[in-house]
Scaffold this active site. Structure first.
Site, PDB file in Angstrom:
ATOM      1  CD  GLU A 124      -2.906  -1.317   0.263  1.00 37.60           C
ATOM      2  OE1 GLU A 124      -2.925  -0.484  -0.665  1.00 37.60           O
ATOM      3  OE2 GLU A 124      -3.691  -2.275   0.340  1.00 37.60           O
TER       4      GLU A 124
ATOM      5  CG  HIS B 187      -4.464   0.312   5.606  1.00 39.75           C
ATOM      6  ND1 HIS B 187      -5.835   0.470   5.494  1.00 39.75           N
ATOM      7  CD2 HIS B 187      -4.207  -0.955   5.193  1.00 39.75           C
ATOM      8  CE1 HIS B 187      -6.361  -0.649   5.011  1.00 39.75           C
ATOM      9  NE2 HIS B 187      -5.396  -1.538   4.830  1.00 39.75           N
TER      10      HIS B 187
ATOM     11  CG  HIS C 144      -7.557  -4.770   7.911  1.00 39.73           C
ATOM     12  ND1 HIS C 144      -6.946  -5.935   7.496  1.00 39.73           N
ATOM     13  CD2 HIS C 144      -7.234  -3.831   6.967  1.00 39.73           C
ATOM     14  CE1 HIS C 144      -6.277  -5.721   6.367  1.00 39.73           C
ATOM     15  NE2 HIS C 144      -6.423  -4.459   6.033  1.00 39.73           N
TER      16      HIS C 144
ATOM     17  CD  GLU D  82     -15.633  12.734  25.036  1.00 39.42           C
ATOM     18  OE1 GLU D  82     -16.447  11.827  24.761  1.00 39.42           O
ATOM     19  OE2 GLU D  82     -15.332  13.060  26.188  1.00 39.42           O
TER      20      GLU D  82
ATOM     21  CG  HIS E 116      -9.410  -3.132   2.665  1.00 42.80           C
ATOM     22  ND1 HIS E 116      -8.692  -3.458   1.540  1.00 42.80           N
ATOM     23  CD2 HIS E 116      -8.495  -3.129   3.675  1.00 42.80           C
ATOM     24  CE1 HIS E 116      -7.426  -3.667   1.854  1.00 42.80           C
ATOM     25  NE2 HIS E 116      -7.281  -3.462   3.149  1.00 42.80           N
TER      26      HIS E 116
HETATM   27  P1  13P Z   1       0.884  -5.358   3.192  1.00 47.45           P
HETATM   28  O1  13P Z   1       1.246  -6.660   3.870  1.00 47.45           O
HETATM   29  O2  13P Z   1       1.451  -5.271   1.808  1.00 47.45           O
HETATM   30  O3  13P Z   1       1.245  -4.174   4.066  1.00 47.45           O
HETATM   31  O4  13P Z   1      -0.699  -5.340   2.993  1.00 47.45           O
HETATM   32  C1  13P Z   1      -1.559  -5.424   4.086  1.00 47.45           C
HETATM   33  C2  13P Z   1      -2.863  -4.760   3.869  1.00 47.45           C
HETATM   34  O5  13P Z   1      -3.532  -4.409   4.826  1.00 47.45           O
HETATM   35  C3  13P Z   1      -3.328  -4.522   2.477  1.00 47.45           C
HETATM   36  O6  13P Z   1      -4.355  -3.596   2.440  1.00 47.45           O
HETATM   37 ZN    ZN Z   2      -5.556  -3.573   4.329  1.00 50.10          ZN
END
Ligand code: 13P
Ligand code: ZN
Length: 271
Positions: free
Chosen positions: A116, A139, A141, A169, A210
């Protein structure tokens, strides 16, 4: 030259990724972080003329030539960063050609930066254009945020409004709201460009089905933004199937935003 493993920025990355793993947000290799560093910070620990190897970026980053990033590796598990930082993290500098990264430290097993990285670098460029102090792109999840993208419409105004209603908040922590992208193929320049476009207006961008991107001046600020969204999403997921008896009214959210003096998206409220 000081030992890089004692550098505060490496320590922050180790602690933050361990914390995110423990929260259950970063299963397997899920998630990635990039941290923009000052050359003077890094030069205390590394010989800046010693390039270990070069790695193609796959896109043009010529507006940030010379910038240095501490970045999580692709396919690497957040779970393992605390114990083996040099294998799972890398420090790279954008080379003079603008399309290559110079590895200064890390990825010791021959690895490379996150898949990413286009989304990260393009987001850094976008955030720096509106906030010169931006340093971190994160980033991850987060479970409830991800769950919410399956049951709530993916509309920036209503998604933000729902989250603002879930904790007092929220409107103060992310008054600029949440940008949203529909499901898109990850790891591509296209999702990078779309994310960066949203990052000109938002510090938080949800990727439907995602995860989420956050941007901030520090690791704590960025983590705190995502943590607050995730808490609100958790309250939503705990209550969405139950009759709503009470709520925070739009006039109360306005009162909060004005009391704390934040520049909020008035057009996201029904006043
Ligand atoms: P990477 O292992 O390449 O960082 O990818 C993980 C991920 O969350 C892809 O969106
Ligand atoms: Zn991801």
């Amino acid at each position: 030259m000081k030992n890089i493993l004692t550098a505060p920025f490496v320590e922050e990355m180790r602690q933050t990724t361990a914390n995110m793993y423990r929260l259950g947000w970063d299963e397997r290799n899920g998630g990635n972080i990039s941290y923009l560093l000052e050359e003077s910070q890094v030069a205390e620990y590394l010989d800046m003329n010693q390039v270990i190897r070069t790695i193609p970026l796959g896109f043009d980053a010529s507006t940030i030539i010379g910038k240095i990033f501490l970045v999580t590796g692709t396919g690497k598990y957040f779970k393992n960063i605390l114990d083996k930082p040099e294998e799972n993290l890398g420090i790279v500098r954008i080379a003079k050609d603008g399309v290559t990264a110079e590895l200064l430290w890390g990825y010791t097993d021959g690895g490379k930066f996150t898949s990413e990285f286009p989304a990260h670098l393009m987001s850094h460029m976008a955030r720096l254009s509106v906030d010169p102090e931006n340093r971190v792109i994160m980033h991850t999840h987060p479970t409830n945020t991800l769950a919410m993208t399956y049951v709530h419409e993916l509309n920036e105004r209503t998604f933000t409004h729902t989250l603002w209603e879930m904790c007092t908040e929220c409107v103060v922590v992310f008054p600029d709201g949440i940008g949203i992208l529909p499901w898109m193929l990850c790891g591509t320049n296209s999702i990078g460009e779309a994310t960066a476009e949203k990052m000109k207006k938002f510090r938080l961008v949800v990727w439907g089905m995602h995860g989420i991107y956050g941007a901030g001046k520090t690791m704590d600020e960025t983590f705190g933004l995502i943590e607050t969204v995730e808490k609100a999403a958790q309250i939503y997921m705990l209550t969405a199937h139950l009759p709503r008896v009470n709520t925070i009214k739009d006039t109360e959210m306005q009162e909060l935003a004005e009391f704390f003096g934040v520049n909020y998206r008035k057009d996201f409220l029904n006043l």
